[in-house]
Design a protein around this motif. Sequence first.
Motif, PDB file in Angstrom:
ATOM      1  N   HIS A 190       2.979   2.472  17.273  1.00 45.76           N
ATOM      2  CA  HIS A 190       3.962   2.946  18.243  1.00 45.76           C
ATOM      3  C   HIS A 190       4.158   4.450  18.225  1.00 45.76           C
ATOM      4  O   HIS A 190       4.778   5.021  19.118  1.00 45.76           O
ATOM      5  N   ASN A 191       3.630   5.127  17.199  1.00 41.78           N
ATOM      6  CA  ASN A 191       3.771   6.583  17.119  1.00 41.78           C
ATOM      7  C   ASN A 191       2.658   7.131  16.242  1.00 41.78           C
ATOM      8  O   ASN A 191       1.753   6.399  15.847  1.00 41.78           O
ATOM      9  N   ALA A 192       2.748   8.397  15.916  1.00 36.58           N
ATOM     10  CA  ALA A 192       1.729   9.027  15.073  1.00 36.58           C
ATOM     11  C   ALA A 192       1.651   8.330  13.720  1.00 36.58           C
ATOM     12  O   ALA A 192       2.673   7.916  13.155  1.00 36.58           O
ATOM     13  N   VAL A 193       0.435   8.212  13.188  1.00 43.11           N
ATOM     14  CA  VAL A 193       0.259   7.705  11.825  1.00 43.11           C
ATOM     15  C   VAL A 193       0.125   8.921  10.915  1.00 43.11           C
ATOM     16  O   VAL A 193      -0.830   9.684  11.012  1.00 43.11           O
ATOM     17  N   ASN A 194       1.109   9.098  10.046  1.00 39.78           N
ATOM     18  CA  ASN A 194       1.173  10.290   9.204  1.00 39.78           C
ATOM     19  C   ASN A 194       0.519  10.115   7.851  1.00 39.78           C
ATOM     20  O   ASN A 194       0.163  11.104   7.200  1.00 39.78           O
ATOM     21  N   ALA A 195       0.373   8.861   7.390  1.00 34.04           N
ATOM     22  CA  ALA A 195      -0.203   8.634   6.065  1.00 34.04           C
ATOM     23  C   ALA A 195      -0.798   7.239   5.997  1.00 34.04           C
ATOM     24  O   ALA A 195      -0.257   6.295   6.585  1.00 34.04           O
ATOM     25  N   VAL A 196      -1.922   7.110   5.272  1.00 36.81           N
ATOM     26  CA  VAL A 196      -2.520   5.813   4.964  1.00 36.81           C
ATOM     27  C   VAL A 196      -2.937   5.820   3.500  1.00 36.81           C
ATOM     28  O   VAL A 196      -3.258   6.861   2.940  1.00 36.81           O
ATOM     29  N   SER A 197      -2.937   4.620   2.894  1.00 32.06           N
ATOM     30  CA  SER A 197      -3.332   4.522   1.488  1.00 32.06           C
ATOM     31  C   SER A 197      -3.711   3.084   1.165  1.00 32.06           C
ATOM     32  O   SER A 197      -2.994   2.150   1.528  1.00 32.06           O
ATOM     33  N   PHE A 198      -4.857   2.890   0.478  1.00 27.17           N
ATOM     34  CA  PHE A 198      -5.264   1.583  -0.014  1.00 27.17           C
ATOM     35  C   PHE A 198      -4.655   1.332  -1.390  1.00 27.17           C
ATOM     36  O   PHE A 198      -4.546   2.260  -2.212  1.00 27.17           O
ATOM     37  N   ASN A 199      -4.293   0.054  -1.652  1.00 29.61           N
ATOM     38  CA  ASN A 199      -3.807  -0.277  -2.995  1.00 29.61           C
ATOM     39  C   ASN A 199      -4.974  -0.350  -3.972  1.00 29.61           C
ATOM     40  O   ASN A 199      -6.151  -0.201  -3.596  1.00 29.61           O
ATOM     41  N   LYS A 200      -4.671  -0.569  -5.249  1.00 25.81           N
ATOM     42  CA  LYS A 200      -5.686  -0.444  -6.302  1.00 25.81           C
ATOM     43  C   LYS A 200      -6.818  -1.455  -6.166  1.00 25.81           C
ATOM     44  O   LYS A 200      -7.945  -1.183  -6.582  1.00 25.81           O
ATOM     45  N   THR A 201      -6.546  -2.624  -5.589  1.00 26.66           N
ATOM     46  CA  THR A 201      -7.567  -3.646  -5.431  1.00 26.66           C
ATOM     47  C   THR A 201      -8.285  -3.560  -4.087  1.00 26.66           C
ATOM     48  O   THR A 201      -9.267  -4.273  -3.854  1.00 26.66           O
ATOM     49  N   GLY A 202      -7.784  -2.715  -3.197  1.00 24.86           N
ATOM     50  CA  GLY A 202      -8.376  -2.600  -1.876  1.00 24.86           C
ATOM     51  C   GLY A 202      -8.067  -3.751  -0.951  1.00 24.86           C
ATOM     52  O   GLY A 202      -8.720  -3.917   0.086  1.00 24.86           O
ATOM     53  N   THR A 203      -7.066  -4.556  -1.290  1.00 32.28           N
ATOM     54  CA  THR A 203      -6.698  -5.711  -0.471  1.00 32.28           C
ATOM     55  C   THR A 203      -5.631  -5.379   0.564  1.00 32.28           C
ATOM     56  O   THR A 203      -5.410  -6.151   1.490  1.00 32.28           O
ATOM     57  N   LYS A 204      -4.952  -4.230   0.395  1.00 35.20           N
ATOM     58  CA  LYS A 204      -3.882  -3.855   1.313  1.00 35.20           C
ATOM     59  C   LYS A 204      -4.017  -2.387   1.703  1.00 35.20           C
ATOM     60  O   LYS A 204      -4.410  -1.546   0.886  1.00 35.20           O
ATOM     61  N   LEU A 205      -3.661  -2.105   2.945  1.00 25.08           N
ATOM     62  CA  LEU A 205      -3.613  -0.743   3.459  1.00 25.08           C
ATOM     63  C   LEU A 205      -2.200  -0.454   3.937  1.00 25.08           C
ATOM     64  O   LEU A 205      -1.674  -1.162   4.802  1.00 25.08           O
ATOM     65  N   ALA A 206      -1.565   0.559   3.350  1.00 23.11           N
ATOM     66  CA  ALA A 206      -0.241   0.990   3.795  1.00 23.11           C
ATOM     67  C   ALA A 206      -0.406   2.030   4.906  1.00 23.11           C
ATOM     68  O   ALA A 206      -1.264   2.924   4.812  1.00 23.11           O
ATOM     69  N   VAL A 207       0.425   1.911   5.948  1.00 23.51           N
ATOM     70  CA  VAL A 207       0.335   2.768   7.129  1.00 23.51           C
ATOM     71  C   VAL A 207       1.727   3.306   7.435  1.00 23.51           C
ATOM     72  O   VAL A 207       2.634   2.532   7.776  1.00 23.51           O
TER      73      VAL A 207
END
Length: 333
Positions: free
Chosen positions: A278-295
């Motif tokens: 819905h707006n700009a994505v300012n940050a992304v990060s994968f968790n240690k196992t690579g199973t989740k992406l935070a946006v």
Amino acid sequence: MADAKEIELETTPTDGIACLSWSPADANHLLVGSWDSSLRLYDTQANQQRAKFDHKAAVLGACFSPSPNTIFSGGLDTWLRMWDLQTEECRVLSSHSRPISSILYLTESNLIATGSWDSTVALHDPRAGQPQISSFEQPERVYHMDAVGNTIVVAMGGRKINIYDVRKMEKPMQERDSSLRFMTRALACMPTGEGFSIASIEGRIAVEYFDTSPAAQAKKYAFKCHRQAVDGNDHVWPVNSLAFHPVHHTFASAGSDGVVSIWDHTAKKRLRQYPKYHNAVNAVSFNKTGTKLAVGVSYGWDKGQEGARQPENGRVSVFVREVGDEVKPKAKA
């Protein structure tokens, strides 16, 4: 709206997302730093805010130590803080003369590295009575840092990049200019230790390698991304964040166009573009196992003061997406 593979965290910050950092000990614990002067810890599995730590100004950098109960943060108020998650007590380790833009925990040496707009990189030992070990002058303001093993990459104003061995910080191993023509907006090191990717405000990403041999340098390249046609005109968006997958070594890019894409930098292909946010994505990060992406999604000021007044731009969101085969590299023919 989040899709079936994605949740939106509850009790999110009230101002823009500045940084995201996952725990190296718990694949569900996420730190979110914000321009609302807060650092928040979430249990993403339970969709619950576990703790909130107030600062005097925006939190631009944060990270966990290898211990799940210790975190570090810094930002516009210039202080490097260490927090005990069990007691919620805070200890100020040191400070810069201007805002802290980046914080890294260097696992090989058990040191904290901070980069600042005061044009220095500093190393800190949180176990020592006098935490700050040393400070190293840089030619420009430090915008971003990342590390792999004992190698630290420092991206600065003026498109300058310094590459250090943390064991020999007195002089950079390499001094480079960015291969991109405009200001560096994001930086991420390859988990393999071969090199790094950088991104600019002008919708471009470059893939670079540490090895200075002609064969290795011949592999570096740059490409356009995060662009779209608007009324027949090519609209170019800043690339705000990059994150490598810890297992498959592909990477995610996030832009002010509200788009997150997954790239196979070896095959030079885009693997996936997720539905627009819905707006700009300012940050992304994968968790240690690579199973989740935070946006992290929030207004990015690309439309200035006028855009900030629009009611729809007041929404701040953190999404957590389950990732699958779309992050695997293309099979070689």
